[in-house]
Design a protein around this motif. Structure first.
Motif, PDB file in Angstrom:
ATOM      1  N   GLY A   1       1.060  -1.360  -0.098  1.00 50.17           N
ATOM      2  CA  GLY A   1       0.043   0.193   0.290  1.00 50.17           C
ATOM      3  C   GLY A   1       1.293   1.741   0.145  1.00 50.17           C
ATOM      4  N   TYR A   2       1.721   1.118   0.385  1.00 52.41           N
ATOM      5  CA  TYR A   2       2.925   2.251   1.163  1.00 52.41           C
ATOM      6  C   TYR A   2       3.752   3.092  -0.252  1.00 52.41           C
ATOM      7  CZ  TYR A   2       2.359   2.985   5.987  1.00 52.41           C
ATOM      8  OH  TYR A   2       1.825   3.920   7.192  1.00 52.41           O
ATOM      9  N   LEU A   3       3.913   1.242  -1.648  1.00 48.03           N
ATOM     10  CA  LEU A   3       4.660   1.203  -2.098  1.00 48.03           C
ATOM     11  C   LEU A   3       4.085   1.876  -3.128  1.00 48.03           C
ATOM     12  CD1 LEU A   3       7.223   0.891  -4.195  1.00 48.03           C
ATOM     13  CD2 LEU A   3       5.632  -1.318  -4.635  1.00 48.03           C
ATOM     14  N   ALA A   4       2.332   1.857  -3.478  1.00 50.87           N
ATOM     15  CA  ALA A   4       1.440   1.876  -4.637  1.00 50.87           C
ATOM     16  C   ALA A   4       1.214   3.823  -4.137  1.00 50.87           C
ATOM     17  CB  ALA A   4       0.086   1.642  -4.673  1.00 50.87           C
ATOM     18  N   LEU A   5       1.323   4.004  -3.276  1.00 54.48           N
ATOM     19  CA  LEU A   5       0.815   5.522  -2.442  1.00 54.48           C
ATOM     20  C   LEU A   5       1.725   5.888  -2.934  1.00 54.48           C
ATOM     21  CD1 LEU A   5      -0.691   7.783  -1.681  1.00 54.48           C
ATOM     22  CD2 LEU A   5       0.077   7.131   0.909  1.00 54.48           C
ATOM     23  N   ASN A   6       2.813   5.846  -2.369  1.00 57.17           N
ATOM     24  CA  ASN A   6       4.539   6.453  -3.158  1.00 57.17           C
ATOM     25  C   ASN A   6       4.346   6.228  -4.715  1.00 57.17           C
ATOM     26  OD1 ASN A   6       5.643   7.677  -1.012  1.00 57.17           O
ATOM     27  ND2 ASN A   6       5.504   6.392   0.323  1.00 57.17           N
ATOM     28  N   ALA A   7       4.092   5.262  -5.423  1.00 61.06           N
ATOM     29  CA  ALA A   7       4.583   5.691  -6.681  1.00 61.06           C
ATOM     30  C   ALA A   7       3.475   5.566  -7.383  1.00 61.06           C
ATOM     31  CB  ALA A   7       3.753   3.673  -6.877  1.00 61.06           C
ATOM     32  N   ALA A   8       2.515   6.197  -6.289  1.00 62.12           N
ATOM     33  CA  ALA A   8       1.532   7.352  -6.957  1.00 62.12           C
ATOM     34  C   ALA A   8       1.691   8.912  -7.544  1.00 62.12           C
ATOM     35  CB  ALA A   8      -0.002   7.384  -6.742  1.00 62.12           C
ATOM     36  N   ALA A   9       2.551   9.033  -5.719  1.00 60.44           N
ATOM     37  CA  ALA A   9       2.585  10.343  -5.761  1.00 60.44           C
ATOM     38  C   ALA A   9       3.909  10.724  -6.593  1.00 60.44           C
ATOM     39  CB  ALA A   9       3.267  10.736  -4.145  1.00 60.44           C
ATOM     40  N   LEU A  10       4.744   9.411  -7.204  1.00 56.96           N
ATOM     41  CA  LEU A  10       6.045   9.460  -8.057  1.00 56.96           C
ATOM     42  C   LEU A  10       5.453  10.102  -9.318  1.00 56.96           C
ATOM     43  CD1 LEU A  10       8.465   9.780  -8.723  1.00 56.96           C
ATOM     44  CD2 LEU A  10       8.706   7.623  -9.189  1.00 56.96           C
ATOM     45  N   LEU A  11       4.467   9.150 -10.238  1.00 58.47           N
ATOM     46  CA  LEU A  11       3.984   9.521 -11.102  1.00 58.47           C
ATOM     47  C   LEU A  11       3.603  10.858 -11.464  1.00 58.47           C
ATOM     48  CD1 LEU A  11       2.440   6.334 -11.865  1.00 58.47           C
ATOM     49  CD2 LEU A  11       3.807   7.455 -13.216  1.00 58.47           C
TER      50      LEU A  11
END
Length: 122
Positions: free
Chosen positions: A101-111
């Motif tokens: 979940g943290y990975l997905a959230l931070n990946a979304a923030a990155l994109l």
């Protein structure tokens, strides 16, 4: 797009700062999870510092220094790739949703940060 960037980034800042505080406080769930994935308790302050630095970088990016926000998001994505890898390595599946979940959230923030950066340059 900018509204999504702001919302996702604010949520990511809060989530990363919150888990950094939990690490520093040596919350019971943090200690239990670290033990399960073979992370020594002595690493928690350093890991908390990385998460807090990432959250601060996201905030600075949100306030206008977008390249720093992108760099912070990259760092957080890499951090949580490592966390997921630790779960996979130790075959701890019951709570792998948290680092994912943290990975997905931070990946979304990155994109979204990268998109905001490229729109700003255009």
């Amino acid at each position: 797009m900018f509204t999504a960037y702001v919302i996702v980034t604010v949520v990511a800042i809060a989530a990363n700062a919150g888990i950094a505080v939990a690490d520093l406080a040596r919350a019971r769930f943090v200690l239990a999870n670290s033990a399960e994935v073979d992370v020594p308790p002595s690493w928690l302050p350093g890991l908390a510092a990385l998460k807090a630095a990432g959250a601060a970088g996201l905030l600075i990016g949100l306030l206008g220094v977008r390249p720093l926000g992108v760099a912070a998001a990259v760092g957080l994505v890499l951090f949580f790739v490592g966390a997921v890898a630790a779960h996979v390595r130790t075959r701890v599946w019951h709570n792998i949703a948290f680092p994912l979940g943290y990975l997905a959230l931070n990946a979304a923030a990155l994109l979204l940060a990268a998109g905001a950066l490229s729109c700003r340059k255009a």
